[in-house]
Write an enzyme that holds these catalytic residues in place. Structure first.
Site, mmCIF file in Angstrom:
data_model
loop_
_atom_site.group_PDB
_atom_site.id
_atom_site.type_symbol
_atom_site.label_atom_id
_atom_site.label_comp_id
_atom_site.label_asym_id
_atom_site.label_seq_id
_atom_site.Cartn_x
_atom_site.Cartn_y
_atom_site.Cartn_z
ATOM 1 N N LYS A 155 -10.057 3.759 9.323
ATOM 2 C CA LYS A 155 -8.675 3.936 9.785
ATOM 3 C C LYS A 155 -7.731 4.136 8.613
ATOM 4 O O LYS A 155 -6.869 5.032 8.633
ATOM 5 C CB LYS A 155 -8.239 2.710 10.588
ATOM 6 C CG LYS A 155 -6.765 2.676 10.957
ATOM 7 C CD LYS A 155 -6.417 1.451 11.759
ATOM 8 C CE LYS A 155 -5.938 0.309 10.901
ATOM 9 N NZ LYS A 155 -4.469 0.329 10.680
ATOM 10 N N ASN A 156 -7.884 3.314 7.571
ATOM 11 C CA ASN A 156 -6.944 3.344 6.455
ATOM 12 C C ASN A 156 -7.160 4.529 5.523
ATOM 13 O O ASN A 156 -6.390 4.700 4.566
ATOM 14 C CB ASN A 156 -7.012 2.034 5.682
ATOM 15 C CG ASN A 156 -6.452 0.871 6.477
ATOM 16 O OD1 ASN A 156 -5.659 1.058 7.393
ATOM 17 N ND2 ASN A 156 -6.874 -0.332 6.144
ATOM 18 N N ARG A 197 2.584 0.959 11.229
ATOM 19 C CA ARG A 197 3.143 0.902 9.876
ATOM 20 C C ARG A 197 2.881 2.178 9.084
ATOM 21 O O ARG A 197 3.673 2.547 8.221
ATOM 22 C CB ARG A 197 2.522 -0.270 9.125
ATOM 23 C CG ARG A 197 2.813 -1.640 9.714
ATOM 24 C CD ARG A 197 4.041 -2.232 9.088
ATOM 25 N NE ARG A 197 4.300 -3.583 9.562
ATOM 26 C CZ ARG A 197 5.275 -4.346 9.117
ATOM 27 N NH1 ARG A 197 6.098 -3.902 8.203
ATOM 28 N NH2 ARG A 197 5.464 -5.557 9.591
ATOM 29 N N CYS A 237 1.836 -4.438 13.124
ATOM 30 C CA CYS A 237 1.469 -5.842 13.266
ATOM 31 C C CYS A 237 2.500 -6.756 12.608
ATOM 32 O O CYS A 237 2.989 -6.465 11.525
ATOM 33 C CB CYS A 237 0.101 -6.111 12.632
ATOM 34 S SG CYS A 237 -1.282 -5.482 13.582
ATOM 35 N N ARG A 246 6.124 -6.112 4.775
ATOM 36 C CA ARG A 246 5.531 -4.992 4.038
ATOM 37 C C ARG A 246 6.649 -3.989 3.769
ATOM 38 O O ARG A 246 6.741 -2.954 4.405
ATOM 39 C CB ARG A 246 4.384 -4.362 4.850
ATOM 40 C CG ARG A 246 3.194 -5.280 4.962
ATOM 41 C CD ARG A 246 1.966 -4.580 5.469
ATOM 42 N NE ARG A 246 1.887 -4.614 6.921
ATOM 43 C CZ ARG A 246 0.810 -4.271 7.610
ATOM 44 N NH1 ARG A 246 -0.268 -3.871 6.983
ATOM 45 N NH2 ARG A 246 0.795 -4.320 8.917
ATOM 46 N N PRO A 247 7.537 -4.313 2.827
ATOM 47 C CA PRO A 247 8.756 -3.529 2.660
ATOM 48 C C PRO A 247 8.472 -2.117 2.146
ATOM 49 O O PRO A 247 7.524 -1.880 1.406
ATOM 50 C CB PRO A 247 9.560 -4.340 1.637
ATOM 51 C CG PRO A 247 8.530 -5.110 0.872
ATOM 52 C CD PRO A 247 7.454 -5.424 1.862
ATOM 53 N N VAL A 248 9.361 -1.196 2.566
ATOM 54 C CA VAL A 248 9.226 0.192 2.142
ATOM 55 C C VAL A 248 10.081 0.476 0.915
ATOM 56 O O VAL A 248 10.166 1.628 0.476
ATOM 57 C CB VAL A 248 9.620 1.160 3.284
ATOM 58 C CG1 VAL A 248 8.700 0.979 4.484
ATOM 59 C CG2 VAL A 248 11.080 0.951 3.686
ATOM 60 N N ASP A 249 10.684 -0.556 0.334
ATOM 61 C CA ASP A 249 11.562 -0.307 -0.798
ATOM 62 C C ASP A 249 10.821 0.288 -1.982
ATOM 63 O O ASP A 249 11.399 1.061 -2.760
ATOM 64 C CB ASP A 249 12.284 -1.591 -1.211
ATOM 65 C CG ASP A 249 11.335 -2.681 -1.688
ATOM 66 O OD1 ASP A 249 10.294 -2.879 -1.039
ATOM 67 O OD2 ASP A 249 11.637 -3.324 -2.704
ATOM 68 N N GLN A 250 9.532 -0.044 -2.130
ATOM 69 C CA GLN A 250 8.764 0.525 -3.234
ATOM 70 C C GLN A 250 8.559 2.025 -3.039
ATOM 71 O O GLN A 250 8.581 2.798 -4.004
ATOM 72 C CB GLN A 250 7.418 -0.184 -3.363
ATOM 73 C CG GLN A 250 7.531 -1.674 -3.666
ATOM 74 C CD GLN A 250 8.264 -1.958 -4.963
ATOM 75 O OE1 GLN A 250 7.876 -1.481 -6.026
ATOM 76 N NE2 GLN A 250 9.336 -2.731 -4.881
ATOM 77 N N ASP A 308 -7.663 -8.112 4.819
ATOM 78 C CA ASP A 308 -8.085 -7.627 6.128
ATOM 79 C C ASP A 308 -9.397 -8.245 6.598
ATOM 80 O O ASP A 308 -9.825 -7.997 7.732
ATOM 81 C CB ASP A 308 -8.223 -6.098 6.118
ATOM 82 C CG ASP A 308 -6.896 -5.394 6.305
ATOM 83 O OD1 ASP A 308 -5.889 -6.080 6.575
ATOM 84 O OD2 ASP A 308 -6.855 -4.151 6.191
ATOM 85 N N ILE A 362 -1.562 -12.307 0.199
ATOM 86 C CA ILE A 362 -0.971 -10.981 0.425
ATOM 87 C C ILE A 362 0.147 -11.033 1.469
ATOM 88 O O ILE A 362 1.268 -10.603 1.213
ATOM 89 C CB ILE A 362 -2.051 -9.975 0.854
ATOM 90 C CG1 ILE A 362 -3.241 -9.986 -0.127
ATOM 91 C CG2 ILE A 362 -1.451 -8.573 0.948
ATOM 92 C CD1 ILE A 362 -2.899 -9.604 -1.545
ATOM 93 N N ARG A 413 -6.340 -0.653 17.994
ATOM 94 C CA ARG A 413 -5.649 0.051 16.908
ATOM 95 C C ARG A 413 -6.567 0.286 15.721
ATOM 96 O O ARG A 413 -6.361 1.240 14.967
ATOM 97 C CB ARG A 413 -4.423 -0.746 16.449
ATOM 98 C CG ARG A 413 -3.249 -0.741 17.411
ATOM 99 C CD ARG A 413 -2.038 -1.424 16.778
ATOM 100 N NE ARG A 413 -1.808 -0.910 15.453
ATOM 101 C CZ ARG A 413 -1.752 -1.655 14.343
ATOM 102 N NH1 ARG A 413 -1.900 -2.965 14.422
ATOM 103 N NH2 ARG A 413 -1.542 -1.109 13.173
#
Length: 424
Positions: A22-23, A95, A119, A124-128, A311, A333, A403
């Site tokens: 999936k990833n 995500r 989830c 899991r911020p998107v600022d990076q 995971d 994490i 998922r």
């Protein structure tokens, strides 16, 4: 909502085909946005997140055809892409939608992408992502729940940059890889994620004409090219699905061959399973696990690849719950990734949470009960617990499971589990 009914106590035997990851599949579907030429992906898993991503890129104007079957072939053509936008309605459950931002910005000079959902396992911020793309010359504002990105007036392409993220971010590394492939000049990624799925994405981009060095290490160099072409690429096998089935056999007992399983992608988990008492034999393109009786509890700490994967934390905790001895599980994490613990306790597990550490006292048996999945990997851990529990376990809200796992109940049934899906 569908649910799973599991009657535990049966050992497992036979073989399982591991699906595509999936990833890896999700960023590789987004990579097709970088070119106007056809892209063919093989071994694409039959998952809800894949279906959502296909719906998303079709909404942009991409022609996407999927062959029938479980691990299918997907052919994509973004030559007529007309709307570089990812609306909230299509991405609120996933995500990985943020992975559309880099490719759209690199090829079209603009993108509007909803802040992602998925989830509820922690921040899991998107600022990076925003910081890195801004370093490449993008102007990005967050307005009304959307990231609105564009190139400055008169600028036609992103420009290469030195990007060092504040933390190791898998999707951030993937976004920068894709964006930098079409940027002017050289981009260097420091503190890059090293996961096999990132290596697989980079190999696909290289097939498309990208110039990438160092993927699979902490430092990646990308020399931007004028254009990318089409390619055919096979999605790498899913190491987390492999690890989940390894834990299931270790907990329930049995003798199972995992076809397409990659030991080199799962070394930390395999080492712990061997220390617990399982026998794992690595074949040319498979793994075989044999386990009998209660194994020995193993303490571990999650960390970025190649460490113990977050995971796999919940699935291994299910094994520890019925193992001999007491173990500690430290989650570094995601701060909310112990939500499965209360449900395991309903089955008779003895687990106490102290901040980011869970103390697991192994018990001789679990007892079936109704439990509720809270996220993707939590749902897999409850299935494993149900396989060993006496009596009947009902796992509800398994849309989380769908998922990330390709027909999990069918694969388990094929190796001897008494498990069935009950339709809502």
């Amino acid at each position: 909502m569908d649910k799973l009914i599991i009657r535990g106590g049966k050992s497992l035997a036979g073989s399982v085909d591991i699906s595509g990851a999936k990833n890896a599949a999700l960023p590789e579907l987004c990579a097709a946005l970088l070119t106007a030429e056809p892209v063919t992906l093989l071994n694409v898993p039959g998952l809800q997140d894949v279906t959502t991503m296909l719906k998303l890129i079709r909404n942009m104007g991409v022609v996407a055809e999927r062959s029938p079957g479980v691990s299918s072939t997907v052919t994509l053509n973004a030559g007529a892409l007309s709307s570089p936008e990812a609306p909230y309605e299509l991405v609120k459950t996933m995500r990985a939608s943020v992975l559309a931002l880099g490719p759209l910005l690199a090829r079209f000079g603009r993108a509007t992408v909803s802040l992602p959902g998925g989830c509820a396992i922690g921040s899991r911020p998107v600022d990076q992502h925003i910081k890195g793309l801004q370093a490449m010359g993008a102007e990005i504002n967050v307005e009304h729940g959307y990231m609105i990105a564009r190139l400055p007036a008169g600028q036609k392409r992103l420009t290469g940059a030195a990007i060092t993220t504040d933390m190791v971010t898998v999707t951030g590394t993937e976004n920068f890889l894709m964006a930098a492939s079409l940027a002017d000049g050289e981009t260097t990624l420091e503190n890059a994620a090293q996961e096999p799925e990132i290596f697989d994405l980079a190999e696909m981009l290289i097939k498309m004409g990208a110039k990438i060095e160092g993927h699979g290490t902490r430092r990646i160099r990308i020399q931007g090219v004028e254009r990318l072409g089409g390619c055919t690429h096979q999605v790498v096998a899913d190491r987390i699905e492999t690890g989940t089935f390894l834990c299931a056999v270790a907990a329930a007992g049995g003798d199972v061959v995992l076809n397409h399983g990659r030991a080199d992608h799962l070394e930390a988990v395999i080492e712990k399973l061997r220390e617990a008492g399982a026998t794992i034999v690595v074949g040319e393109a498979s793994l075989r696990i044999q386990a009998q009786g209660r194994l020995k509890a193993q303490s571990f700490r999650t960390s970025e690849y190649p460490g113990f994967p977050t995971d796999m934390q919940a699935q291994f905790m299910a094994l520890n719950a019925i193992a001999q001895g007491t173990s500690t599980v430290t989650e570094t994490i995601f701060e909310n990734r112990f939500m499965h613990v209360n449900e395991m306790v309903r089955l008779g597990a003895k687990i106490q949470i102290e901040g980011r550490v869970s103390v697991v006292e192994g018990v001789e048996k679990l007892l079936g009960a109704a439990v509720m999945a809270t996220d993707l990997r939590a749902s897999a851990s409850l299935v494993i617990a149900g396989l060993v529990a006496e009596g009947e376990t009902c796992v509800e809200r398994i849309y989380h499971l769908d998922r990330g796992y390709d027909r999990m109940e069918a694969k388990l049934r094929g190796i001897g589990a008494d498990i069935e899906r009950v339709k809502a």
